[in-house]
Write an enzyme that holds these catalytic residues in place. Structure first.
Site, short mmCIF file in Angstrom:
data_model
loop_
_atom_site.label_atom_id
_atom_site.label_comp_id
_atom_site.label_asym_id
_atom_site.label_seq_id
_atom_site.Cartn_x
_atom_site.Cartn_y
_atom_site.Cartn_z
CG HIS B 20 -6.33 4.78 -5.20
ND1 HIS B 20 -6.19 3.43 -3.86
CD2 HIS B 20 -7.96 5.07 -4.67
CE1 HIS B 20 -7.22 3.79 -2.95
NE2 HIS B 20 -8.43 4.96 -4.00
CG HIS B 127 -5.58 3.58 0.34
ND1 HIS B 127 -4.46 2.74 -0.50
CD2 HIS B 127 -6.81 2.65 0.87
CE1 HIS B 127 -5.55 2.00 -0.52
NE2 HIS B 127 -6.95 1.95 -0.25
CG HIS B 243 -13.23 3.94 2.26
ND1 HIS B 243 -12.35 3.56 1.52
CD2 HIS B 243 -14.07 3.02 2.29
CE1 HIS B 243 -11.73 2.30 2.51
NE2 HIS B 243 -12.76 2.02 2.27
#
Lengths: 500, 500
Positions: B20, B127, B243
């Site tokens: 991320h 994402h 995930h």
């Protein structure tokens, strides 16, 4: 420029600027133009086995280019600039100084993990300048990926020291100076205040070929909204001047100083103005010792652009404003013109299969003298399939009758009458300066009173506080320029068809 | 998992997922966390001399990461993944197939112009999935720059053929399968309809270690809003499941099938939920022949996160809702708790100087039973300098009294009562299915009538058109989920403190 034979002492440098990658990228017809020509430029670099490529800024059109644009650029750079051909020059300067803001502060071709055959050196332009808290620009993405060398960044608004990259190939030594785009007014002021210094190598100062790349207004847009050539140091041999889109790549000697200026111009038409209709070139600069030679290379993939002007009042035999069918006659005449331009465009094609087919066509129609414009929309429809810019083929405008009473009369109407599309921004500031130099104090005051600042100015003028007046005038100017800029934007968006 | 000694036949693979990059990048305290830990991960890869890095998606938090994030990522990759250490495995599959959508459809370490020492293979997550007309994703920027290998892209919504990258090191052969994130419902449906095929090497089918990396819901979020493990082919040896953010990296054998699943979990806390409070690890996977061994590596730079729950009603000795000073007592109690958590957090630090100092602290207070929440704002103020998330340290919530009348009663109140912050999204779809299976037709209809769809359903039910009912229910569900999602967003933004 002197002719000489290339040898192991000769630098071959491909010169280009204002490639504007991503310009109109969403346009289904023109969206790919910038990428096609970028590839052509890199292909010329490869075929000519240049030592390096020097770009003058605005590689990207948008400050934050789209993912697609960055991706396409990476693709081209990796394809053309990597390879086994060895780079034949060395760098003598301290690279940690030359590339101090980079995470990898050394030239890409000396990185042991990258096989670079064509190093690119570029400054940033006003379109792709560093922004944000971390002062990154789009070029830094490519530079961090090791695919180009971004130089000429200044990190101070107080003082600019331009430290050259010192290159040597055989017996030729180049001091490469760069200065990325800075707002013209600020840079102008810094030059005037002697805050800009070009550092020179201590030893053998005169043995270097001094090459300077800059990205600023070269033509005068207001008193301080450009960089006069004479601001530049006289020791420079050649200035590569980016930002201006008209191709004037052949080096032209400055009248007062000994240096030459080469203005490569953009590789894509970004405004339908006369300067952009000039044939586009890049340059192959040969430097040997202190001698140089600029070889022009015509770009073959640039979309052809043809532009013409009609003044209806110049054809009283053809057009009579009292004739009820005059508008039809005008439209027929314009269609004829456009057909001729399309023929010319077809003939002007260079036979390169990658050159886009549909030309850019611009017909400017001065309808002063009681004429009416016809429907541009319907006219455009006819050329949807043949012209790349069907929506703005025709540009109607009207010139106002100008009455000049006397020299001291401040005629805004006249001085702002240049079409904004010509890239000739307003010279209001210039004008006001001139006005203050020639007009009487009393006239000045009455002018300013009209704008509601009379008393304040009176006070300052009585005290002869020149600075204060300048402050006030500057304030007024900024207000006027904002207004005119808004108008110009409106005009570009088609809200106003008439030029002011 | 079997223990064995590493040798020239052993693949060493660093396993990580959900990094991320750029999460909360504008937060002055937490903005740098993702980059620090990404560097730690790559540093582990380098120090352990892995053969390659395998990532399970969501390398980027935003689909269009900021310039700074892309720049930082490039910097890390160029720093850690380039170098002279030779890559020791070869690729036997057709790379033009494995990387068919890439402009450079071959693995980066075999590119002659790039000196890659640690190839990264990654699928995309939800994402950072491909979007837009040209279906590019952020990973493609890095892949085009030659710094990673993006695989597992599917270009069809009709049929997915997963073609493995075939790797060989000595006598060990790995078939690496990847499938980038696809909306769960769609992929669920495709599995059910047998539209997903995992291609296998024709020769010596059983000699391969079959490694599959996937980025989907693993825990059940609605009937078809996840991928049941049993959907996956039984020939697989190990599934690396991205995930899900909770670290469950130790391979766990599926109950019905023989394969193992490793869920590395994220390397950054993106929600203040129990799953994220689990200690974060990456894995060092050793594969030799058909044997494997997963070695856990604790991440030392992850910001510590401590979470506790209080139920006020559980302490009748401490809190009496009728006491006028009970709110002060609660606040004092919470402060004591937070102080203890801060002590724990301090003790939990791993001594890595790069681990950020301020911990994440979450105290969930169930104030059911007539209590009042105190001012979270004033409470937060006290911890501004000691906690990374001062604004949401305290989370007040109330559990509703639940009355279950009978089995067929559709109790929305109960089933949506899971805190959204736990990452347990609503199971409404599941519930309704169950409801329809057990309840009488009449009850169904009265329920739906309440929502204004009675007549329509009646019509369909009379005709026994099951599909039509499903359509209607789906419609209603989507509406409800939208509503609940909005509520959840409000709750996350502090507009609602009470959980529904």
């Amino acid at each position: 420029p002197v002719l000489f034979r290339d040898d192991e002492d000769t630098f071959k440098i491909l010169i280009a600027t204002d490639i504007h990658l991503g310009y109109l990228e969403k346009d289904p017809v023109r969206g790919n133009d910038t990428f096609v020509t970028f590839n052509e430029i890199l292909d010329h670099a490869q075929k000519n086995e240049v030592d390096f490529v020097l770009l003058g800024g605005d590689l990207f059109h948008e400050n934050k280019p789209s993912r697609k644009t960055v991706h396409s650029c990476l693709e081209s750079l990796r394809k053309y600039c990597m390879g086994d051909r060895p780079v034949q020059f060395e760098i003598l300067s301290d690279q940690a100084v030359n590339f101090y803001y980079s995470k990898f502060p050394w030239v890409n071709y000396q990185d042991e993990n990258l096989n670079i055959s064509i190093p690119i050196f570029t400054i940033h332009g006003n379109h792709d300048d560093p922004t944000g808290a971390d002062a990154l620009c789009a070029l830094d993405i490519l530079s961090c990926a090791g695919l180009l060398n971004h130089f000429g960044r200044s990190n101070s608004v107080e003082k600019i020291d331009i430290s050259p990259i010192l290159l040597r190939k055989g017996r030729t030594k180049i001091a490469l100076y760069g200065l990325g785009a800075i707002p013209d007014e600020r840079l102008y002021r810094m030059f005037v205040n002697k805050q800009v210094t070009m550092l020179r190598p201590k030893e053998d100062e005169d043995s270097w070929f001094n090459l300077f790349v800059i990205h600023q207004n070269r033509s005068k847009h207001g008193a301080t909204n450009y960089i006069p050539e004479q601001f530049l140091d006289d020791f420079i041999d050649l200035v590569v001047w980016g930002h201006e889109h008209e191709c004037k790549i052949a080096p032209f000697q400055n009248e007062r100083q000994r240096f030459y200026v080469s203005q490569p111009g953009s590789s894509v038409v970004t405004s339908l103005s006369p300067g952009e209709a000039v044939k586009k070139h890049i340059g192959l600069l040969h430097v040997k010792g202190k001698k140089m030679n600029m070889q022009k290379i015509a770009l073959e993939t640039v979309r052809t652009f043809h532009m013409e002007d009609i003044v209806l009042a110049d054809h009283p035999d053809l057009f009579n404003p009292d004739n009820p069918r005059v508008t039809q006659a005008i439209q027929a005449f314009c269609m004829e013109k456009v057909e001729l331009m399309l023929d010319n465009a077809e003939r002007g094609r260079l036979g390169n299969p990658r050159q886009p087919e549909k030309p850019l066509i611009r017909l400017r129609v001065d309808y002063t003298g009681g004429f009416e414009p016809f429907s541009v929309h319907r006219f455009s429809q006819k050329y949807m399939d043949r012209v790349a810019n069907p929506k703005d083929i025709i540009h109607f405008f009207r010139h106002r009758e100008l009455k000049e009473k006397n020299d001291s009369d401040l005629n805004f109407g006249k001085l702002v009458s240049r079409p904004a599309s010509e890239g000739m921004t307003l010279r209001v500031e210039d004008l006001v300066k001139q006005y203050f130099q020639t007009a009487e104090k009393k006239v000045q005051l009455s002018l300013l009173t009209e704008r509601g600042m009379g008393e304040a100015v009176q006070e300052f003028v009585d005290k002869e506080e020149k600075d204060a007046i300048e402050e006030l005038v500057k304030f007024q100017l900024e207000k006027t320029q904002r207004f005119l800029k808004e108008r110009r934007t409106d005009a570009e968006e088609g809200k106003i068809d008439e030029e002011v």
